[in-house]
Scaffold this motif. Structure first.
Motif, PDB file in Angstrom:
ATOM      1  N   VAL A 281       0.852  -1.186   0.000  1.00  0.00           N
ATOM      2  CA  VAL A 281       0.000   0.000   0.000  1.00  0.00           C
ATOM      3  C   VAL A 281       0.890   1.238   0.000  1.00  0.00           C
ATOM      4  N   THR A 282       0.314   2.388  -0.272  1.00  0.00           N
ATOM      5  CA  THR A 282       1.111   3.615  -0.328  1.00  0.00           C
ATOM      6  C   THR A 282       1.195   4.291   1.032  1.00  0.00           C
ATOM      7  N   ALA A 283       2.230   5.089   1.188  1.00  0.00           N
ATOM      8  CA  ALA A 283       2.345   5.901   2.402  1.00  0.00           C
ATOM      9  C   ALA A 283       1.142   6.829   2.531  1.00  0.00           C
ATOM     10  N   ALA A 284       0.697   7.378   1.402  1.00  0.00           N
ATOM     11  CA  ALA A 284      -0.450   8.295   1.422  1.00  0.00           C
ATOM     12  C   ALA A 284      -1.715   7.614   1.924  1.00  0.00           C
ATOM     13  N   SER A 285      -1.855   6.316   1.653  1.00  0.00           N
ATOM     14  CA  SER A 285      -3.078   5.619   2.068  1.00  0.00           C
ATOM     15  C   SER A 285      -3.165   5.495   3.589  1.00  0.00           C
ATOM     16  N   ILE A 286      -2.029   5.465   4.267  1.00  0.00           N
ATOM     17  CA  ILE A 286      -2.038   5.399   5.736  1.00  0.00           C
ATOM     18  C   ILE A 286      -2.486   6.741   6.299  1.00  0.00           C
ATOM     19  N   ASP A 287      -1.981   7.809   5.713  1.00  0.00           N
ATOM     20  CA  ASP A 287      -2.431   9.146   6.110  1.00  0.00           C
ATOM     21  C   ASP A 287      -3.941   9.273   5.898  1.00  0.00           C
ATOM     22  N   LEU A 327       4.781   6.474  -2.392  1.00  0.00           N
ATOM     23  CA  LEU A 327       5.759   5.430  -2.111  1.00  0.00           C
ATOM     24  C   LEU A 327       5.051   4.164  -1.653  1.00  0.00           C
ATOM     25  N   ILE A 328       5.434   3.032  -2.222  1.00  0.00           N
ATOM     26  CA  ILE A 328       4.858   1.743  -1.843  1.00  0.00           C
ATOM     27  C   ILE A 328       5.583   1.208  -0.612  1.00  0.00           C
ATOM     28  N   LEU A 329       4.823   0.885   0.421  1.00  0.00           N
ATOM     29  CA  LEU A 329       5.423   0.361   1.649  1.00  0.00           C
ATOM     30  C   LEU A 329       5.970  -1.043   1.415  1.00  0.00           C
ATOM     31  N   GLN A 330       7.150  -1.290   2.019  1.00  0.00           N
ATOM     32  CA  GLN A 330       7.808  -2.580   1.903  1.00  0.00           C
ATOM     33  C   GLN A 330       8.200  -3.086   3.287  1.00  0.00           C
ATOM     34  N   PRO A 331       8.347  -4.402   3.431  1.00  0.00           N
ATOM     35  CA  PRO A 331       8.779  -4.940   4.721  1.00  0.00           C
ATOM     36  C   PRO A 331      10.087  -4.300   5.183  1.00  0.00           C
ATOM     37  N   GLY A 332      10.153  -3.989   6.477  1.00  0.00           N
ATOM     38  CA  GLY A 332      11.332  -3.366   7.049  1.00  0.00           C
ATOM     39  C   GLY A 332      11.233  -1.865   7.177  1.00  0.00           C
TER      40      GLY A 332
END
Length: 375
Positions: A281-287, A327-332
């Motif tokens: 998911v994107t950073a923007a989607s968390i916001d 930005l697409i979130l990645q593990p870590g």
């Protein structure tokens, strides 16, 4: 802080060498100059110091890296496994031209990436030493490496999270009516060190109307019964990784009408954002997950900052959890989730956890209750 403390708990040479190799690969033919600071600590396990004399790690497009350092400062790098890392030490003394030394190591580079926080006096002098080279920021290269934490970094963030949780667990010992924010802040600052940090980087005690200022520090305001108080605290543990956690307290029952209902909205928003974290998911989607809840309650204008920021060797680093960041979130990846609601001139509230993106979802490293804590 002493120079020696800057490289305590450094990763082993194998980890550092892998980081240097990935850095060179990511630079893709660009020469890189890394100034003292968190980027240098990430790559060689030592942050160094920034002075008027040039110190820089030179990573040429071809050939082995070197560290250009004043001869008088070279002993400060004695604990760094430079030989194992394949880093040559190039010392200089007052009267020499260190910029020519760095330029010679870069060879005929036509593009040079310079650390984002390199002092201007060095940037301009390096430009004169390399007039034919395009000068760009190294940040976009380094952040691609630093955004995804390895296992040791994740464990350090867990340790930092547990340490700051222990401080929040003690806030009720100090936060009470009749004391000033500054007095409470001093107790918290001491506890941050007692609970395993090297130091407190920030202590926010925002009582009553001061809580509506997200970056309030401490003041001589006397805390009153009924005040809602925002406590945002953090700092580095010896490994260099930072904590950052906010909880909101009330000194007795809240004085202002509507606090409990509004706080319930904030709690729902923070949980919705944490629940939305997962790879892909994107950073923007968390916001958006946090903001949607607050806006649906008619309080959108009172949420006046981004939802979060990355954390690691710096308190604020990539990725930023903000509208427009695709930005697409990645593990870590590790970052804060900290929506807030601020009623200017009255009170404010914020809930902040540090979370880590896992292979399948999310791991918070802070575990103190999210409810409004009555002290």
């Amino acid at each position: 802080m002493s120079r020696r403390s800057l490289h305590l708990n450094a990763p082993d040479a194998t980890v550092l060498r892998a980081r240097l190799d990935r850095m060179k690969e990511a630079a893709a033919g660009t020469g890189v100059l890394i100034a003292p600071g968190s980027d240098l600590r990430y790559l060689i396990g030592q942050a160094g110091g920034s002075f008027e004399r040039l110190t820089t790690l030179v990573i040429p497009a071809d050939g082995n890296p070197a560290i250009v350092v004043p001869k008088m400062e070279a002993p400060g790098f004695g604990d760094v496994p430079l030989d194992e890392l394949g880093i040559e030490v190039l010392t200089w003394v007052d009267g020499d031209d260190p910029y020519a030394v760095a330029a010679a190591r870069l060879g005929k580079a036509d593009r040079v990436a310079v650390s984002d926080f390199t002092p201007a006096l060095h940037v301009l002098a390096l430009r004169e030493a390399l007039p034919a080279a395009e000068q760009v920021l190294a940040g976009p290269i380094v952040r691609e490496l630093r955004m995804r934490k390895d296992a040791a970094e994740i464990e350090a963030l867990r340790e930092a999270g547990a340490a700051i949780d222990r401080v929040h667990a003690r806030v009720g010992d100090w936060l009470r009516a009749g004391r000033t924010e500054r007095e409470v802040g001093a107790d918290i600052e001491a506890a941050i060190v007692e609970e395993g940090h090297e130091r407190a980087d920030f202590v926010i005690v925002g009582s009553g109307p001061n809580g509506a200022s997200p970056h309030h520090d401490v003041s001589d305001r006397v805390i009153e019964a009924g005040d809602v108080v925002v406590v945002d605290i953090g700092g580095p543990i010896p490994a260099g990784y930072n904590s950052d956690s906010t909880r909101t307290y009330s000194v007795g029952e809240p004085r202002d009408a509507g606090v409990l209902a509004t706080y319930a909205v904030l709690q729902e928003a923070q949980q919705a954002a944490v629940d939305a974290v997962r790879p892909g998911v994107t950073a923007a989607s968390i916001d958006k997950a946090a903001r949607d809840v607050i806006e649906a309650a008619g309080l959108g204008e009172l949420f006046i900052h981004r939802t979060g920021h990355g954390i690691g060797l710096d308190v604020h680093e990539e990725p930023y959890i903000v509208s427009g960041n695709e930005l697409i979130l990645q593990p870590g990846m590790a970052f804060s989730v900290e929506p807030g609601i601020y009623s200017d001139g009255n009170w404010g509230a914020r809930i902040e956890d540090i979370v880590i993106v896992t292979e399948t979802g999310v791991e918070p490293v802070n575990h103190r209750p999210h409810t409004l804590t009555i002290v």
